[in-house]
Scaffold this motif. Structure first.
Motif, PDB file in Angstrom:
ATOM      1  N   GLY A   1       0.778  -1.233   0.000  1.00  0.00           N
ATOM      2  CA  GLY A   1       0.000   0.000   0.000  1.00  0.00           C
ATOM      3  C   GLY A   1       0.808   1.281   0.000  1.00  0.00           C
ATOM      4  N   LEU A   2       2.103   1.185  -0.304  1.00  0.00           N
ATOM      5  CA  LEU A   2       2.947   2.379  -0.317  1.00  0.00           C
ATOM      6  C   LEU A   2       2.805   3.163  -1.612  1.00  0.00           C
ATOM      7  CD1 LEU A   2       6.057   0.739   1.326  1.00  0.00           C
ATOM      8  CD2 LEU A   2       4.645   2.538   2.339  1.00  0.00           C
ATOM      9  N   ILE A   3       2.536   2.465  -2.702  1.00  0.00           N
ATOM     10  CA  ILE A   3       2.262   3.111  -3.983  1.00  0.00           C
ATOM     11  C   ILE A   3       1.037   2.451  -4.596  1.00  0.00           C
ATOM     12  CG2 ILE A   3       4.714   3.623  -4.332  1.00  0.00           C
ATOM     13  CD1 ILE A   3       4.750   1.430  -6.493  1.00  0.00           C
ATOM     14  N   GLU A   4       0.514   3.051  -5.660  1.00  0.00           N
ATOM     15  CA  GLU A   4      -0.669   2.515  -6.325  1.00  0.00           C
ATOM     16  C   GLU A   4      -0.622   2.864  -7.802  1.00  0.00           C
ATOM     17  OE1 GLU A   4      -3.654   4.517  -4.097  1.00  0.00           O
ATOM     18  OE2 GLU A   4      -3.409   6.430  -5.150  1.00  0.00           O
ATOM     19  N   GLU A   5      -1.420   2.160  -8.577  1.00  0.00           N
ATOM     20  CA  GLU A   5      -1.467   2.458 -10.008  1.00  0.00           C
ATOM     21  C   GLU A   5      -2.122   3.816 -10.232  1.00  0.00           C
ATOM     22  OE1 GLU A   5      -2.050  -0.373 -13.188  1.00  0.00           O
ATOM     23  OE2 GLU A   5      -2.375  -1.947 -11.687  1.00  0.00           O
ATOM     24  N   ALA A   6      -1.603   4.523 -11.225  1.00  0.00           N
ATOM     25  CA  ALA A   6      -2.120   5.848 -11.564  1.00  0.00           C
ATOM     26  C   ALA A   6      -2.789   5.798 -12.926  1.00  0.00           C
ATOM     27  CB  ALA A   6      -0.983   6.865 -11.580  1.00  0.00           C
ATOM     28  N   GLU A   7      -3.541   6.830 -13.224  1.00  0.00           N
ATOM     29  CA  GLU A   7      -4.162   6.929 -14.536  1.00  0.00           C
ATOM     30  C   GLU A   7      -3.070   7.027 -15.606  1.00  0.00           C
ATOM     31  OE1 GLU A   7      -7.344   6.863 -15.539  1.00  0.00           O
ATOM     32  OE2 GLU A   7      -7.941   6.387 -13.483  1.00  0.00           O
ATOM     33  N   PRO A   8      -3.232   6.322 -16.729  1.00  0.00           N
ATOM     34  CA  PRO A   8      -2.236   6.389 -17.806  1.00  0.00           C
ATOM     35  C   PRO A   8      -1.999   7.824 -18.259  1.00  0.00           C
ATOM     36  CG  PRO A   8      -3.813   4.627 -18.210  1.00  0.00           C
ATOM     37  CD  PRO A   8      -4.348   5.423 -17.053  1.00  0.00           C
ATOM     38  N   GLN A   9      -0.734   8.176 -18.431  1.00  0.00           N
ATOM     39  CA  GLN A   9      -0.374   9.528 -18.837  1.00  0.00           C
ATOM     40  C   GLN A   9      -0.036   9.630 -20.320  1.00  0.00           C
ATOM     41  OE1 GLN A   9      -0.326  12.067 -16.246  1.00  0.00           O
ATOM     42  NE2 GLN A   9      -1.409  10.332 -15.306  1.00  0.00           N
ATOM     43  N   GLY A  10      -0.039   8.486 -21.008  1.00  0.00           N
ATOM     44  CA  GLY A  10       0.297   8.472 -22.424  1.00  0.00           C
ATOM     45  C   GLY A  10      -0.667   7.609 -23.203  1.00  0.00           C
ATOM     46  N   THR A  11      -0.346   7.394 -24.459  1.00  0.00           N
ATOM     47  CA  THR A  11      -1.229   6.617 -25.334  1.00  0.00           C
ATOM     48  C   THR A  11      -0.888   5.136 -25.344  1.00  0.00           C
ATOM     49  OG1 THR A  11       0.225   7.107 -27.225  1.00  0.00           O
ATOM     50  CG2 THR A  11      -1.633   8.599 -26.828  1.00  0.00           C
ATOM     51  N   ASP A  12       0.263   4.771 -24.789  1.00  0.00           N
ATOM     52  CA  ASP A  12       0.675   3.369 -24.765  1.00  0.00           C
ATOM     53  C   ASP A  12      -0.005   2.671 -23.587  1.00  0.00           C
ATOM     54  OD1 ASP A  12       1.832   0.908 -24.841  1.00  0.00           O
ATOM     55  OD2 ASP A  12       3.909   1.621 -24.885  1.00  0.00           O
ATOM     56  N   GLY A  13      -1.047   1.938 -23.876  1.00  0.00           N
ATOM     57  CA  GLY A  13      -1.809   1.294 -22.830  1.00  0.00           C
ATOM     58  C   GLY A  13      -1.090   0.132 -22.173  1.00  0.00           C
TER      59      GLY A  13
ATOM     60  N   GLU B   1       1.887   0.261 -20.833  1.00  0.00           N
ATOM     61  CA  GLU B   1       2.691   0.723 -19.705  1.00  0.00           C
ATOM     62  C   GLU B   1       1.824   0.999 -18.487  1.00  0.00           C
ATOM     63  OE1 GLU B   1       6.747   2.732 -20.282  1.00  0.00           O
ATOM     64  OE2 GLU B   1       5.311   3.976 -21.382  1.00  0.00           O
ATOM     65  N   ARG B   2       2.299   0.549 -17.331  1.00  0.00           N
ATOM     66  CA  ARG B   2       1.613   0.824 -16.073  1.00  0.00           C
ATOM     67  C   ARG B   2       2.245   2.053 -15.446  1.00  0.00           C
ATOM     68  NH1 ARG B   2       1.536  -4.708 -12.666  1.00  0.00           N
ATOM     69  NH2 ARG B   2      -0.047  -3.599 -11.451  1.00  0.00           N
ATOM     70  N   TRP B   3       1.397   2.969 -15.009  1.00  0.00           N
ATOM     71  CA  TRP B   3       1.861   4.175 -14.350  1.00  0.00           C
ATOM     72  C   TRP B   3       1.620   4.036 -12.856  1.00  0.00           C
ATOM     73  CZ3 TRP B   3       3.959   8.585 -16.768  1.00  0.00           C
ATOM     74  CH2 TRP B   3       4.023   8.496 -18.172  1.00  0.00           C
ATOM     75  N   TRP B   4       2.558   4.560 -12.073  1.00  0.00           N
ATOM     76  CA  TRP B   4       2.497   4.421 -10.620  1.00  0.00           C
ATOM     77  C   TRP B   4       2.551   5.785  -9.958  1.00  0.00           C
ATOM     78  CZ3 TRP B   4       1.604  -0.392  -8.786  1.00  0.00           C
ATOM     79  CH2 TRP B   4       1.929  -1.473  -9.614  1.00  0.00           C
ATOM     80  N   GLN B   5       1.988   5.856  -8.754  1.00  0.00           N
ATOM     81  CA  GLN B   5       2.041   7.079  -7.971  1.00  0.00           C
ATOM     82  C   GLN B   5       2.083   6.711  -6.485  1.00  0.00           C
ATOM     83  OE1 GLN B   5      -1.576   9.099  -8.990  1.00  0.00           O
ATOM     84  NE2 GLN B   5      -2.880   7.786  -7.725  1.00  0.00           N
ATOM     85  N   PRO B   6       2.627   7.583  -5.636  1.00  0.00           N
ATOM     86  CA  PRO B   6       2.602   7.300  -4.194  1.00  0.00           C
ATOM     87  C   PRO B   6       1.156   7.258  -3.709  1.00  0.00           C
ATOM     88  CG  PRO B   6       4.124   9.089  -4.711  1.00  0.00           C
ATOM     89  CD  PRO B   6       3.313   8.854  -5.937  1.00  0.00           C
ATOM     90  N   SER B   7       0.869   6.426  -2.760  1.00  0.00           N
ATOM     91  CA  SER B   7      -0.497   6.338  -2.230  1.00  0.00           C
ATOM     92  C   SER B   7      -0.756   7.399  -1.162  1.00  0.00           C
ATOM     93  CB  SER B   7      -0.756   4.944  -1.652  1.00  0.00           C
ATOM     94  OG  SER B   7       0.188   4.637  -0.656  1.00  0.00           O
ATOM     95  N   SER B   8       0.289   8.133  -0.772  1.00  0.00           N
ATOM     96  CA  SER B   8       0.151   9.228   0.192  1.00  0.00           C
ATOM     97  C   SER B   8       1.241  10.246  -0.102  1.00  0.00           C
ATOM     98  CB  SER B   8       0.275   8.710   1.632  1.00  0.00           C
ATOM     99  OG  SER B   8       1.540   8.106   1.826  1.00  0.00           O
ATOM    100  N   ASP B   9       1.131  11.409   0.510  1.00  0.00           N
ATOM    101  CA  ASP B   9       2.140  12.443   0.290  1.00  0.00           C
ATOM    102  C   ASP B   9       3.487  12.056   0.872  1.00  0.00           C
ATOM    103  OD1 ASP B   9       0.443  14.003  -1.104  1.00  0.00           O
ATOM    104  OD2 ASP B   9       0.183  15.550   0.417  1.00  0.00           O
ATOM    105  N   GLY B  10       3.505  11.221   1.869  1.00  0.00           N
ATOM    106  CA  GLY B  10       4.748  10.795   2.491  1.00  0.00           C
ATOM    107  C   GLY B  10       4.478   9.683   3.485  1.00  0.00           C
ATOM    108  N   VAL B  11       5.497   9.280   4.198  1.00  0.00           N
ATOM    109  CA  VAL B  11       5.344   8.240   5.220  1.00  0.00           C
ATOM    110  C   VAL B  11       5.903   8.746   6.540  1.00  0.00           C
ATOM    111  CG1 VAL B  11       5.404   6.314   3.590  1.00  0.00           C
ATOM    112  CG2 VAL B  11       7.540   7.149   4.606  1.00  0.00           C
ATOM    113  N   GLN B  12       5.389   8.199   7.622  1.00  0.00           N
ATOM    114  CA  GLN B  12       5.903   8.457   8.959  1.00  0.00           C
ATOM    115  C   GLN B  12       6.320   7.130   9.571  1.00  0.00           C
ATOM    116  OE1 GLN B  12       3.278  10.573  11.561  1.00  0.00           O
ATOM    117  NE2 GLN B  12       2.946  12.269  10.147  1.00  0.00           N
ATOM    118  N   ILE B  13       7.515   7.097  10.117  1.00  0.00           N
ATOM    119  CA  ILE B  13       8.008   5.913  10.813  1.00  0.00           C
ATOM    120  C   ILE B  13       8.429   6.381  12.198  1.00  0.00           C
ATOM    121  CG2 ILE B  13       9.647   4.002  10.816  1.00  0.00           C
ATOM    122  CD1 ILE B  13       9.969   4.471   7.786  1.00  0.00           C
ATOM    123  N   ARG B  14       7.686   5.975  13.209  1.00  0.00           N
ATOM    124  CA  ARG B  14       7.914   6.464  14.568  1.00  0.00           C
ATOM    125  C   ARG B  14       8.489   5.365  15.452  1.00  0.00           C
ATOM    126  NH1 ARG B  14       2.402  10.007  15.759  1.00  0.00           N
ATOM    127  NH2 ARG B  14       2.584  11.410  13.953  1.00  0.00           N
TER     128      ARG B  14
END
Length: 204
Positions: free
Chosen positions: A72-84, A86-99
């Motif tokens: 759950g640290l990253i997730e698939e993102a909406e395709p940014q190009g025409t080549d279907g 390719e899988r696009w990825w994005q972080p699932s949050s703005d950052g992480v906290q490790i305490r």
């Protein structure tokens, strides 16, 4: 809750708090930590784009991205190009906290936290060492703007907690300002900037 306090609370919710050893170990891998950092900077990217940045084979990068996604640290993102294909990825949050508080109740958890912290430190040191080696290539403005300092304070644990909280809030404000400016098309003169802070007690 309204105004600034509401914004502050919403900002906290955007950070993923890692509390289990499995997720911590998934992130605390040399290549995966690099990939997560690169993806945080780019916001969205493909395995082939990230492979160029970390100098690894696309197939290996794809494997590590899937591992990050499994936790759950990253997730698939909406395709940014025409080549279907390719899988696009994005972080699932703005950052992480490790305490530390989440990994103190068992020796194996504490050991995993220590190992992860050492890896992150080594990678951050490598980043700063690279800057030092390349400092002469940066403009005078950037050479003057960069910071390296050490402060020795006498504080209580509560005061240190307060200081760290204020620094985090300050960094968040500048991050939000920079992202908003870029979203508005103000990209002139902007570079990636790393801010590493370490605040810890020590005996004389």
């Amino acid at each position: 809750m309204a105004g600034k306090e509401a914004d502050k609370e919403a900002g906290k919710e955007r950070d993923r708090r890692i509390t289990d050893v499995g997720t911590l170990k998934a992130l605390a891998h040399p290549v995966r930590a690099q990939l997560y950092r690169e993806l945080t900077l780019r916001r969205v990217a493909t395995a082939s784009q990230l492979a160029d940045q970390v100098d690894e084979a696309v197939a290996l990068v794809s494997y590590h991205l899937r591992k990050l996604a499994e936790h759950g640290l990253i997730e698939e993102a909406e395709p940014q190009g025409t080549d279907g294909r390719e899988r696009w990825w994005q972080p699932s949050s703005d950052g992480v906290q490790i305490r530390d508080a989440d990994f103190r109740d068992a020796p194996e958890k504490a050991a995993a936290h220590t190992a992860a912290s050492r890896l992150f430190l080594e990678q951050r040191v490598a980043m700063y060492r690279r800057f030092l080696d390349e400092r002469i290539t940066w403009t005078d403005a950037w050479a003057t703007a960069h910071e390296s300092s050490e402060s020795m304070l006498r504080l209580t644990a509560g005061e240190l907690t307060e200081l760290v909280g204020e620094m985090r809030e300050l960094l968040r404000r500048y991050d939000e300002r920079g992202r908003a400016a870029e979203a508005a098309g103000d990209t002139e003169g902007r570079e990636n900037v790393a801010v590493h802070t370490y605040a810890f007690p020590f005996h004389d």
